[in-house]
Structures are given as C-alpha cells and as structure tokens.
Design a protein around this motif. Structure first.
Motif, PDB file in Angstrom:
ATOM      1  N   PHE A 192      68.337  -8.125 -63.408  1.00 40.32           N
ATOM      2  CA  PHE A 192      66.566  -7.358 -63.304  1.00 40.32           C
ATOM      3  C   PHE A 192      65.822  -7.591 -62.528  1.00 40.32           C
ATOM      4  CE2 PHE A 192      67.844  -6.179 -67.660  1.00 40.32           C
ATOM      5  CZ  PHE A 192      67.857  -5.234 -67.578  1.00 40.32           C
ATOM      6  N   PHE A 193      64.880  -7.384 -61.544  1.00 38.76           N
ATOM      7  CA  PHE A 193      64.719  -7.713 -60.814  1.00 38.76           C
ATOM      8  C   PHE A 193      62.467  -7.395 -60.794  1.00 38.76           C
ATOM      9  CE2 PHE A 193      68.422  -6.310 -58.788  1.00 38.76           C
ATOM     10  CZ  PHE A 193      68.643  -6.853 -57.458  1.00 38.76           C
ATOM     11  N   ILE A 194      61.756  -8.479 -60.723  1.00 36.89           N
ATOM     12  CA  ILE A 194      60.501  -8.590 -61.369  1.00 36.89           C
ATOM     13  C   ILE A 194      60.038  -8.491 -59.926  1.00 36.89           C
ATOM     14  CG2 ILE A 194      58.710  -9.673 -62.476  1.00 36.89           C
ATOM     15  CD1 ILE A 194      60.623 -10.875 -64.472  1.00 36.89           C
ATOM     16  N   ALA A 195      59.207  -7.864 -59.396  1.00 37.37           N
ATOM     17  CA  ALA A 195      57.475  -8.974 -58.396  1.00 37.37           C
ATOM     18  C   ALA A 195      56.300  -7.689 -58.190  1.00 37.37           C
ATOM     19  CB  ALA A 195      58.151  -7.644 -57.593  1.00 37.37           C
ATOM     20  N   SER A 196      55.118  -8.717 -58.120  1.00 36.20           N
ATOM     21  CA  SER A 196      54.078  -8.204 -58.127  1.00 36.20           C
ATOM     22  C   SER A 196      53.164  -6.519 -57.304  1.00 36.20           C
ATOM     23  CB  SER A 196      52.722  -8.996 -57.098  1.00 36.20           C
ATOM     24  OG  SER A 196      53.350 -10.335 -57.704  1.00 36.20           O
ATOM     25  N   SER A 197      54.441  -6.247 -55.754  1.00 32.83           N
ATOM     26  CA  SER A 197      54.749  -5.325 -56.215  1.00 32.83           C
ATOM     27  C   SER A 197      56.380  -4.528 -55.565  1.00 32.83           C
ATOM     28  CB  SER A 197      54.124  -4.822 -54.260  1.00 32.83           C
ATOM     29  OG  SER A 197      54.366  -5.236 -53.150  1.00 32.83           O
ATOM     30  N   GLU A 198      55.908  -2.797 -55.061  1.00 30.81           N
ATOM     31  CA  GLU A 198      57.857  -2.152 -55.035  1.00 30.81           C
ATOM     32  C   GLU A 198      58.064  -3.052 -54.126  1.00 30.81           C
ATOM     33  OE1 GLU A 198      57.271   1.849 -54.674  1.00 30.81           O
ATOM     34  OE2 GLU A 198      57.205   2.264 -56.950  1.00 30.81           O
ATOM     35  N   THR A 199      57.226  -3.008 -52.465  1.00 28.36           N
ATOM     36  CA  THR A 199      58.330  -3.957 -51.706  1.00 28.36           C
ATOM     37  C   THR A 199      59.858  -4.491 -51.866  1.00 28.36           C
ATOM     38  OG1 THR A 199      55.950  -4.293 -50.742  1.00 28.36           O
ATOM     39  CG2 THR A 199      57.708  -3.274 -49.275  1.00 28.36           C
ATOM     40  N   PRO A 200      59.817  -5.893 -52.479  1.00 29.72           N
ATOM     41  CA  PRO A 200      60.808  -6.741 -52.806  1.00 29.72           C
ATOM     42  C   PRO A 200      61.536  -5.625 -53.818  1.00 29.72           C
ATOM     43  CG  PRO A 200      58.789  -7.648 -53.295  1.00 29.72           C
ATOM     44  CD  PRO A 200      58.525  -6.203 -53.247  1.00 29.72           C
TER      45      PRO A 200
END
Ligand code: M6R
Length: 609
Positions: A192-200
């Motif tokens: 699972f990955f979490i980020a403030s925007s889609e790019t990462p």
C-alpha cells in the motif's frame, strides 16, 4: 502546502519513501523527514532543505534491501508555523509514535496548552506536534491505538491529512483526510502506498482511491479499512480506480496546461491563504507582531508585472479600509528615480518568485535607507524572503505556468486581509464594516470556481476575437487594475496586442482607435459605478468597437456577453471576472497554437534587469 507519503510492503522502504517525496517536492522543500519500522526496528531521519539533503544524510545508513515487513511515513515541508529547522521538520515524535501532517491545525494553541498542563513537553514550534502528543495522551488512557487515534482526530480543527505510526501498533499506519488531499494506492504485490497527490503513486502501484473529507482508516500488510466521519467505526466503502501511467499528465491532474490547472486551483488555494488567518472578529498574521504597523504613516509598494497589478488593486483596498497613504511603483522605475524615502514608511515588495531582480533591488534600496521591509511572496527561502524584515507567504503552491494566475489571486487576498488588519490596528474601520468584510472574505473561494458553461463560452468566443487591430480592456475603480491584468494575460500568451485602460479615460485619446476592428473587453460590475461604466462602454459601441461585456447583468448592446457572478461584495465580482479573463486568454492562446505554459521570449523568474 507540504507533501506526505506512506508505504507498507516488503521492499526497500527508504528508497520508496524518498522517491515519493521527490515527486512532492513542488509542494514545499523547507525540510524533509521519514520514520520507518523495518522488521520491527524503528528509525527516523530529518534534514533541512531539499530531499537531496535528507537522501545524503541517509546514504551512510541506507541498505537498499527487502524486508519481511516494512512500513514508514515521510514528509516534505512548506513552513507555516515555525522556521525551517530540523526540530520543526516532520515526522513529529512523541515517546513512542511518529506523525506527518499536511494542512493547518487551527486550534493547536489551545490543544498545546491542555497537553502541557498534562505534563507533555513540546520541542517544535509547529501546529503538528500536538497530534502526536494527543495520540499518546489518549493511548495511555484507552490502551487501544485505533481508539486513541479516533479520539485525537475528533479534537482537531482546521484542515489536515495525517499519517501516524506507533510502537504500540507496529504493523499499522493510521490515516485521516480532512481538507487537505490524500490518495491511497495498492500494487499487485500486496503493498500500500499513500501520498498527497497521484504522481508518487504512478509506476509503483496500479489502483488508487482519492479520499473524501472525513475519511479515516488503518492499513496493515494484509488489509486496509476505511471509516466514515472522522474517527467513527462505521466502515466506508470506497472505489478503487486504475492509476494513469503518465507522470506528466498526473502532474497536470488531467488538465491540458499548468495554466489551466492553476486557474482551476484558485478557489482551493485562496482557502489555504486564508486558513488560520481569519476569524469572526479579526485577521491574524502570525508572521508579524501586533504593533508592526503602529508607527507606519505611509506604505510604499514595489512589484513587477502581475504582482504590480495586485499592488494596484491593494491600493484601492488600503485607502478605502486602512485609510493609510500608499504609493505603488513598478520596481524597475522606482530603482532609478531617486525616490524620497522616509523611515516612517513601510516598504512592501510583492513577488510570486521572490527572485525578480528589479523588485529585489528596490527592496535592498529601501532597507538600506532604513525603512522597515515586508515581503509578500509565494516562495519561502527565496532571495526576497531572506532579505526582508518580515514575510507573509501566499501559500499558493508552486506556480509553473509563466502566466501568473493563482499568485495574483492570493496576493490580492493577502492585501485585502492586510488592509483589514491595519484598519483594525489603526481604528479606521468600525466593527460592523470589519465583520462584513471578514464575512465577504470567507465567501470568496466560491467566486473563483470555474464554471463549465463559462469555460465553454470562452472557448467558442475565442474564435471570434482573433482578427482586428488589438484589444482594450476597460474598467473603473478596482476593476481598472483588473483590466490591466486581463490585458497582460492576453498579450503574454496570445501575442496579440492588448491594453488595459481606465474606462473613464478612453474619451481622452484612445477612443480615436475605435472602429469595427477594435475589440473592447468591458468589465461591468453591478456593485461599483455600474452606470458610469455603462456610459463609457456605450461611447465605444457608438463608434463601432466590438464589445465583449463581462457582467452579472445582461447588457444587450454588447456584441458578446459573459455572465459573471454577482456577490455581496465588489471583490466577489472582481474574482469572478478574473477567472473569466484568465480562461479567455488561455483559450485564445490555444486557438492560435501557442505554447500556453511557456510563451515565447519570457521566463518564469526574471532575474535580470
Ligand atoms: O515573481 P514575480 O511576481 O516577481 O514576477 C513578476 C513578473 O515577472 C510576473 O508577474 C510576470 O508579469 C508574469 N509572467 C505575468 O503573468
């Protein structure tokens, strides 16, 4: 701004978090940090400045290996509360937990006082640190990590996306989204990955969900649970979507150009500009002392281009609300005119980039002459913010398109807030006016929303305005600087000549140009000098100029008409018209086949004279 990332999986966690943060660096780069749990071992790293500094610091210990289990969180910071130091860098650390946060906790002062009185010790100046101590306070009482996290988030006011990890729940990442963006993605390899925007997330995961406000949850290596209404136990069903495969289009969030994205962002961005700075009775600028304006009896503002137009707009607001004498000068003129500078004047430099050579030199001159200096800027740690005595940041996020859009709207909002701040300090506005102005400010974001129908109309109309011998943009009062800005936007990206002019001044010369090949964009608000502008526009129509009228009220005499939003305050009309001018210019530029984001002969940051 700020960017946050998180990861649960078995791979090289340091590398994954660092790569993710690099993709979010546009959201701020004052400091960065990560905290991880690898096969049960905790570690954390922090560094001031860009991600490469954090990377260098970690290089001595980084091992690039895979783990049986790994999880971690990371953060890249754009300072709002407290200077860019390691102590203020995230993750914030309690006795056994780590937190990263994007947004502003508006009630942090009262929460901090409460926690201090319970024996908690704070090491940073940030609003975020209350979250980690609050969690541990509740965990010590409740002994269940999810309950402690839920209880914590019900205490927070403001906007936030938060990730929390803790030694008391070493296989979990807790998350909440409220007002600041957060996306969660998964891969086929049980990560699972979490980020403030889609790019990462692109290239490492396959499915994504963009959380709605109020959604909280917990992730471990096997599972992810989402809950409704911050801190409840009610399971929320979410939809996973395919992640795009192109990073470039993700950076633009599906918009064709950065200018388009930045224009559409304005409504959200000015909410960030106002966050924590506006209450029911007053404006708060944490960056300056309350007596900052006390001995000031004149304000001198210098700026260039769009920032200069924001300053001109501010002049009307300052004179009207703060009742303080104010002079505005294009920085390149100010530098060489041997200006008479008095120490009782406040010098304000306005700049998106903080690097514009002319504005920077004007600022240096004023400082050398002994004036107090203030910078209104979008880029922290830029030359101007380092040089000025005090800085107020715009919080507009990185502006990539050469044509400035969201920097302008945030500059105007800051100047509006400042005129109220001074008005209150100097007692030049009464309570009722202040209350009404604050109410109007708070309502402003909705006037910057781009309406689909309006956008389509601009697209259609752009075809009709390609020929002719140029444009006049006309307006009165505060709509005059807006006309200057509209004309600048159009000429810099469409390469068609355009000039902004005071509507009442056309008859003193320029009206001689009026014929069927002269296009007039008429800014016709209903709340300020409506009859006067109407007469000025009719004078042009009588001389065959082709008129595109922007107004909340239908104006049948015009050749074309775009309806703008009526509001309770003339600034609402101002912002509603601003968006139309930006979209219209962009559509004209697209129509003539120009590079909208990088127009010829220009640069984003003009560091030469
Ligand atoms: O970074 P600054 O605000 O100091 O830049 C000033 C001007 O160069 C800038 O506003 C320029 O006019 C823009 N290209 C306008 O869209």
């Amino acid at each position: 701004m700020c960017g946050i990332v998180g990861y649960i999986g078995k791979k090289d966690i340091d590398g994954i978090l660092i790569d993710g943060l690099k993709e979010l660096e546009y959201r701020g780069y004052d400091s960065a940090g990560i905290a991880t749990i690898k096969d049960g071992d905790f570690s954390e790293y922090k560094a001031v400045g860009k991600i490469k500094n954090l990377e260098a610091k970690m290089a001595q210990t980084k091992d690039d290996k895979s783990y049986n289990s790994a999880l971690g969180i990371g953060h890249t910071r754009w300072a709002t509360h407290g200077k860019p130091t390691e102590l203020n860098a995230h993750p914030h650390i309690g006795d056994y937990s780590y937190v990263v946060h994007n947004g502003i906790i508006e009630n942090y002062k009262e929460l901090k006082d409460e926690l201090v009185s319970c024996g908690k010790t704070f090491v940073s100046q940030t609003d975020t640190e209350v979250v980690v101590h609050m969690f541990e306070y509740y965990f010590d009482k409740l002994q269940v990590a999810k309950d402690a996290f839920d209880k914590t988030i019900t205490r927070l006011k403001g906007a936030y996306s938060i990730l929390l990890i803790s030694k008391v729940a070493p296989t979990n990442i807790f998350f909440i989204k409220h007002g600041s963006p957060l996306a969660i993605a998964k891969s086929k390899d049980k990560e699972f990955f979490i980020a403030s925007s889609e790019t990462p997330l692109i290239g490492v995961a396959t499915k994504v969900t963009h959380l709605e406000d109020g959604t909280s949850g917990v992730i471990n290596q096997q599972n992810i649970e989402f809950f409704e209404n911050s801190g409840s136990n009610k399971i929320k069903n979410i939809k996973w979507q395919e992640l795009p495969t192109s990073k470039l289009s993700a950076q633009k969030d599906g918009y064709r150009f950065f200018m388009e994205k930045e224009t559409y962002e304005q409504s959200d961005v000015i909410a960030d500009t106002m966050m924590g700075r506006i209450s029911d009775e007053k404006i708060v600028f944490d960056e300056i002392d309350e007596n900052f304006f006390e001995n000031i009896n004149h304000i001198q503002i210098c700026a260039c281009g769009t920032s200069y137009h924001a300053a001109l707009t501010g002049q009307y607001l300052f004179e009207r609300l703060a009742k303080i004498p104010i002079s505005i000068e294009v920085a390149s003129e100010f530098r060489y005119k041997q200006p008479l500078l008095q120490k009782s004047s406040l010098f304000i430099a306005i700049s998106q980039s903080g690097e514009t050579a002319d504005t920077l030199e004007a600022l240096k001159m004023a400082k050398k002459a002994g004036l107090t200096t203030l910078c209104i800027c979008n880029v922290d740690n830029s030359s101007m913010t380092r040089f000025a005595d005090k800085t107020i940041l715009l919080r507009a996020g990185i502006e990539k398109a050469v044509a400035s859009t969201k920097a302008f709207s945030t500059q105007v909002v800051v100047l509006w807030m400042m005129s109220l701040y001074i008005g209150k300090t100097k007692n030049t506005i009464n309570k009722t006016t202040l209350k009404n102005e604050l109410k109007a400010l708070k309502q402003t974001p909705k006037y910057l929303l781009v309406d689909d129908k309006m956008h389509q109309k601009c697209q259609r109309l752009s075809k009709r305005y390609l020929h002719g011998h140029g444009f006049f943009f006309i307006g009165r009062d505060i709509f005059y600087p807006l006309s200057l800005e509209g004309a600048l936007k159009l000429k810099e990206i469409s390469y068609i000549h355009a000039q902004g002019y005071p509507a009442g001044e056309m008859k003193h010369g320029p009206i001689a140009l009026a014929d069927e090949k002269l296009f007039t964009i008429a800014l016709m608000p209903q709340s300020l000098l409506a009859d006067k502008v109407r007469s000025n526009v009719q004078e042009l129509i009588a001389r065959d100029s082709v008129v595109l009228a922007l107004s909340p009220q239908t104006f049948e005499l015009a050749d074309d008409f775009i309806q703008t939003k009526a509001g309770e305050h003339y600034m609402h009309e101002f912002f509603s018209m601003l968006v139309v001018l930006q979209i219209f210019s962009m559509e004209l530029s697209i129509r003539v086949g120009n590079d909208v984001d990088m127009p010829r002969n220009l640069a984003k940051s003009v560091t030469v004279e």
